[in-house]
Enzyme design. Structure first.
Site, PDB file in Angstrom:
ATOM      1  CD  GLU A 238      -1.765  -9.957 -23.193  1.00 56.30           C
ATOM      2  OE1 GLU A 238      -2.052  -8.952 -22.497  1.00 56.30           O
ATOM      3  OE2 GLU A 238      -1.763 -11.108 -22.753  1.00 56.30           O
ATOM      4  CB  CYS A 272      -4.008 -10.671 -19.299  1.00 57.39           C
ATOM      5  SG  CYS A 272      -4.035 -11.878 -20.648  1.00 57.39           S
TER       6      CYS A 272
END
Length: 497
Positions: A238, A272
């Protein structure tokens, strides 16, 4: 029982708001990491032997322990990460919800189940189960030091693995707290922690674990992948985002503006899957911008304010560079601007008229900034939203066409008329594609991510046509050909000219 090797070198974690030392932690070397992984293999065997029900009972016990000590963890997150206490509590609460879901659903998702063998193999009983990999390494980030790594830790544990967690060097105390709380609740170190810098993470990649789950920047993700490639260790990545919000002409503008500023500035913009770019239909652009500006001006990044400090000091320079580049290329700051970037805090900044090739548009900023761009229609909005190498989260505000717009976005996740809602739903997968990485945490996909599929066939009766034998005759082959044609060849004959 394996004895974990001692280590002597240490480093300090600092309060990003004050620079004061929060705690001192060991820098674990390769020998120590290998010893921890070796111990984890022993624990993994015991943990798997408990079965789904035994693991669920213990994970629920850990869940209750975290709830009972919530204030303690909130205070540590506030000190080591810098976010306001309310934001820390929200993060931990969501992590607890995911832990509960993973513990309660692992058996249903992963247990052995029968599958149809097909017509040719009708004499076989077929089944598949998802079995643990053994030891899973989790390399976590500093921006959501509980919620994000727990998306891997909780699901890996529920799937039957032991976990070795390497937290960010900025938030090592939080990682140690999680491992210590598990040990106190369960009595066995199925979850262990190693602390340090890149070398410690590299040693973990080389230690022969079953999988590495990493969250961080694309650059670091590439280095982690390269290290794991040496031992063919699979990875889950990720790696951040440059997430877009689209606002259609029929959107609730007040709600859209509120969501945009939350997505852009919550956690000081260090999210994020937050909002860094907003594309607004030209018919409502002015009204939306006015509401967004009003809401942004009401926020303050300061001790006791709605926004905490920037956790990683080096990020300050990146935020400043992006703001400066946007303005140098003709953009305007309608809220904030270069003067908003302080030594530890960054005030909310809203940028308009920013060219598409500005770093404020193309690179992840990871600060409380957002660009707002006017578009003539939703086709242009979708094209601009998709014109990035990142593809993590996204947001759509609208009514008549919201679902249609969401379906066209190149992203791992999309929220309609809300922001980052997908992250809070335990049954949904979380992850991206492209520069945002690959693999999924959360939901059934997140449970399966930390397993391997084990297929079993069992012959129930002898086949009518025995083809997997050297005793097969030409007549058997002809009969098999006729059977295949009868089953699958009908309707495929070429029509005569």
């Amino acid at each position: 029982m394996t004895t974990v090797a001692p280590t002597t070198a240490t480093f300090d974690s600092l309060d990003p708001a004050t620079g004061e030392v929060v705690g001192t932690h060991p820098i674990h070397d390769a020998d120590h990491v290998n010893a921890v992984v070796e111990r984890a293999r022993i624990e993994a065997s015991w943990w798997e032997s408990l079965g789904f029900k035994g693991r669920k009972e213990r994970l629920v016990r850990w869940q209750k322990y975290v709830v009972q000590h919530l204030d303690e963890l909130v205070e540590l997150v506030q000190r080591e990460n810098g976010k306001p206490a309310g934001d820390a509590a929200l993060e931990i609460t969501l992590a607890i919800d995911h832990l509960h879901w993973a513990a309660g659903h692992a058996e249903k998702v992963l247990k052995r189940r029968s599958v149809a063998p097909g017509l040719i193999m009708a004499n076989q009983a077929a089944s598949v189960a998802y079995r643990p990999l053994g030891v899973v390494a989790v390399i976590g980030p500093w921006n959501y030091p509980v919620f994000t790594p727990m998306g891997s830790i909780a699901y890996a544990l529920a799937a039957g693995n032991a976990v070795v967690f390497k937290p960010s060097e900025h938030t090592p105390g939080i990682g140690e707290w999680l491992a210590r709380s598990f040990l106190e609740a369960i009595g066995r170190p199925v979850l262990q922690v190693v602390t340090g810098f890149g070398e410690t993470g590299g040693a973990l990649c080389a230690a022969g674990v079953g999988k590495v789950a990493f969250t961080g920047s694309p650059g670091t993700a590439r280095r982690v992948m390269a290290a794991c490639a040496e031992t063919l260790t699979p990875v889950l990545m990720e790696a951040g985002g440059k997430d877009a919000m689209i606002v259609d002409e029929d959107a609730d503008l007040d709600a859209a503006a509120e969501a945009a500023i939350w997505g852009a500035a919550a956690n000081a913009g260090q999210t994020c899957a937050g909002v860094e770019r907003v594309y607004v239909h030209e018919r409502v652009y002015d009204d939306f911008l006015r509401q967004l500006t009003d809401q942004a001006k009401g926020l303050a990044a300061e001790p006791g304010g709605q926004l905490g400090p920037i956790t990683m000091p080096s990020q300050i320079d990146i935020i400043r560079r992006h703001i400066d580049d946007a303005i140098a290329r003709g953009g305007r700051a309608v809220v904030g601007g270069p003067e908003s970037v302080g030594e530890r805090y960054v005030q909310p900044t809203v940028l308009v008229d920013v060219p598409d090739d500005s770093t404020a548009i193309t690179e992840e900023t990871f600060g409380p900034t957002v660009t707002v761009t006017k578009v003539r229609d939703m086709d242009e909005a979708v094209a601009k939203a998709n014109s990035t190498t990142y593809a993590l989260g996204s947001t759509v505000f609208g009514k008549a066409r919201a679902q249609e717009i969401a379906e066209r976005l190149r992203a791992g996740m999309t929220s309609i008329n809300a922001v980052i809602a997908f992250a809070g739903v335990p049954s949904l997968p979380f992850g991206g594609i492209g520069e945002s990485g690959f693999g999924r945490i959360h939901g059934p996909d997140g449970l399966k991510e930390f397993t391997y599929a084990h297929a079993i066939t069992r012959q129930r009766f002898k086949p009518a046509l025995a083809m997997t034998t050297f005793g097969r005759t030409e007549k058997d082959e002809q009969r098999a050909g006729k059977l295949v044609n009868a089953l699958y060849g009908r309707g495929n004959k070429k029509k005569k000219a």
